[in-house]
Design an enzyme around this catalytic site. Structure first.
Site, PDB file in Angstrom:
ATOM      1  CE  LYS A  22      43.452  48.407  33.281  1.00 54.36           C
ATOM      2  NZ  LYS A  22      42.993  47.028  33.051  1.00 54.36           N
ATOM      3  CG  ASN A  23      39.782  47.937  35.701  1.00 53.01           C
ATOM      4  OD1 ASN A  23      40.499  47.728  34.723  1.00 53.01           O
ATOM      5  ND2 ASN A  23      40.107  47.527  36.926  1.00 53.01           N
ATOM      6  CB  CYS A 126      47.783  40.895  34.998  1.00 50.15           C
ATOM      7  SG  CYS A 126      48.060  42.574  34.478  1.00 50.15           S
ATOM      8  NE  ARG A 131      42.611  38.143  36.681  1.00 51.19           N
ATOM      9  CZ  ARG A 131      42.893  39.306  36.123  1.00 51.19           C
ATOM     10  NH1 ARG A 131      43.995  39.463  35.450  1.00 51.19           N
ATOM     11  NH2 ARG A 131      42.063  40.319  36.225  1.00 51.19           N
ATOM     12  CG  ASP A 316      43.072  46.397  40.462  1.00 49.40           C
ATOM     13  OD1 ASP A 316      43.565  45.259  40.512  1.00 49.40           O
ATOM     14  OD2 ASP A 316      42.195  46.718  39.645  1.00 49.40           O
ATOM     15  NE  ARG A 408      47.527  45.094  29.913  1.00 47.92           N
ATOM     16  CZ  ARG A 408      47.113  44.158  30.745  1.00 47.92           C
ATOM     17  NH1 ARG A 408      47.970  43.365  31.327  1.00 47.92           N
ATOM     18  NH2 ARG A 408      45.834  43.989  30.996  1.00 47.92           N
TER      19      ARG A 408
END
Ligand code: UD1
Length: 429
Positions: A22-23, A126, A131, A316, A408
């Site tokens: 995904k990233n 999230c 952030r 993560d 997600r």
């Protein structure tokens, strides 16, 4: 809203196909904004974040075609996306879209580079800490952008185009590295990024940009150098396998016991996490087609970890490893150094009977012999999957609420686990 129901106690045995990361897929899709030709991405995971980004890019004028399945393809094969930003019709990314996913803020780099202007809402995503976006803005300013904040929007302009410069990040940031690297591909002259993020997804993006005609060296190290070019062109690129999904399933096997082949996984992408799993008493065997993970009998050993930028132990995977440690023999410390508020799963794991105390950025986990099923929920996607890992060994039934977080970031999670013998299902309520 959907829930996941798990009845714990089954070992995992079988094969799990690892999806594209995904990233990596998200910045790669965003890179399509840099050219008027087609960027073909293969092995793109089927995830809610990917679908949302398709909408966001569509708003800027990117045509996105999903190629259908081919005969003989395995059912878990990733999808192929053709992205073509023939003409950028809108340089604004609105709050309604950007607030749902932090990575969508990253369109600011390519839009500014190609269109010399961008108006992008401040991001959401999230709830794992504040952030901020200061590194992004300072990085783009170093390339000559004029930046203002206006009603929750970042308005960036470079009327005569971006110019190369030196950007030194105070702290390695994956997103800011992606954005400055993309922006610099079309800037005039040379850009140097110092203290760049070294994550494999940065290298994957650089490889794709190079295939599109960019001139980039040093991706994967602390210094990335980009020589700007006039124009980028179309390319075909395959998304690298998801190291976080790989680590998550490896930790699930370490938790339940059993023997699972993680097909398509690349051990070199997550050495620190695999070392921690091995130290906990689980066998990890790289093979020609992926990674075999097995633990038959024997206790889970307590292992302390500290999250760090790549190649260290990834933030993560912190929640998932904590879930594993809740059943270890003995005590472990889990220190989070990347995000200041990434322990939201602690109180939810406690509902399952875990014994965890917090002291600032350190969680102290006292292993217990058994967890017990409960209703749980989480506020971010990695935390949600840690609750699934807990549920797989908990006595009785666990219900994980707010499943949209899982959707997600994890492609067909229940199906992948069920195929390996877990009793897990999605319930629509
Ligand atoms: C990416 C990943 C996310 C992962 C994180 C760290 C994606 C889509 N997301 O997120 O899954 O957890 O890397 O590996 O790839 N920071 C600032 N100012 C900024 C930018 C960042 O202070 O302008 C700080 C952050 O608060 C954090 C640290 O830098 O403490 C690293 O964050 P960053 O690498 O930017 O994370 P993301 O790119 O958002």
């Amino acid at each position: 809203m959907d829930k996941i129901r798990i009845r714990g106690g089954n070992k995992l045995n079988g094969t799990i196909q690892i999806s594209g990361a995904k990233n990596a897929a998200l910045p790669l899709m965003i890179a399509s904004l840099l050219t008027d030709e087609t960027l073909r991405l293969m092995n793109v995971p089927r995830l809610a974040d990917v679908a949302l980004l398709q909408r966001i890019l569509g708003n800027h004028g990117v045509d996105c075609t999903i190629k259908g399945k081919r005969p003989g393809q395995p059912s878990m094969a990733g999808q192929t996306l053709d992205l073509c930003a023939g003409e950028i019709v809108d340089t604004t990314s609105p709050y309604e879209l950007v607030s749902k996913m932090r990575a969508s803020f990253w369109v600011i780099g390519p839009l500014l580079a190609r269109m010399h202007e961008a108006r992008v809402s401040l991001p959401g995503g999230c709830a794992i800490g504040t952030r901020p976006v200061d590194f992004f803005l300072d990085g783009l300013r170093a390339l000559g952008a004029e930046i203002e904040l206006d009603g929750g929007y970042v308005v960036a302009k470079a009327p005569n185009g971006l110019v190369g410069g030196t950007v030194t990040f105070p702290k390695a940031s994956v997103g800011a590295t992606h954005v400055v690297m993309m922006a610099a591909t079309l800037a005039k002259g040379t850009t140097r990024i110092e203290n760049a993020a070294r994550e494999p997804e940065v290298t994957d993006l650089a490889d794709c940009l190079i295939a599109m005609g960019a001139n980039i060296s040093g991706a994967g190290t602390e210094t990335i150098t980009i020589e700007g070019v006039e124009k980028l062109h179309g390319a075909t690129h395959t998304v690298l396998p998801d190291r976080i999904e790989t680590g998550t399933y490896a930790m699930a096997v370490a938790m339940t016991g059993g023997d699972v082949m993680l097909e398509g996984a690349r051990p070199d992408l997550l050495e620190a996490a695999l070392d921690a799993i091995k130290a906990s008493g689980t066998h990890v065997e790289p093979t020609n087609s992926g990674i075999r993970v097995f633990r038959n009998g024997g206790p889970i050993k307590a292992v302390s970890v500290t999250t760090e930028p790549y190649p260290g132990f990834p933030t993560d995977l912190q929640a998932q490893f904590m879930a594993l440690m809740t059943r270890a023999e003995g005590n472990s410390d889990i220190v989070e150094t990347i995000f200041e508020n990434r322990f939201m799963h602690v109180q939810e794991l406690a509902r399952l009977g875990a014994q965890i105390s917090l002291d600032g950025q350190k969680a102290m986990v006292e292993g217990v012999p058994q967890l017990t099923g409960a209703q749980v929920m989480a506020t971010d996607l990695r935390a949600s999957v840690s609750l699934v890992i807990g549920g797989l060994v908990a006595d009785g039934e666990t219900f994980v609420n707010r499943v949209y977080h899982l959707d997600r970031g994890f492609e067909r999670l229940e199906e992948k686990l069920r195929n390996c013998g877990a009793e897990i299902e999605r319930i629509s309520v």
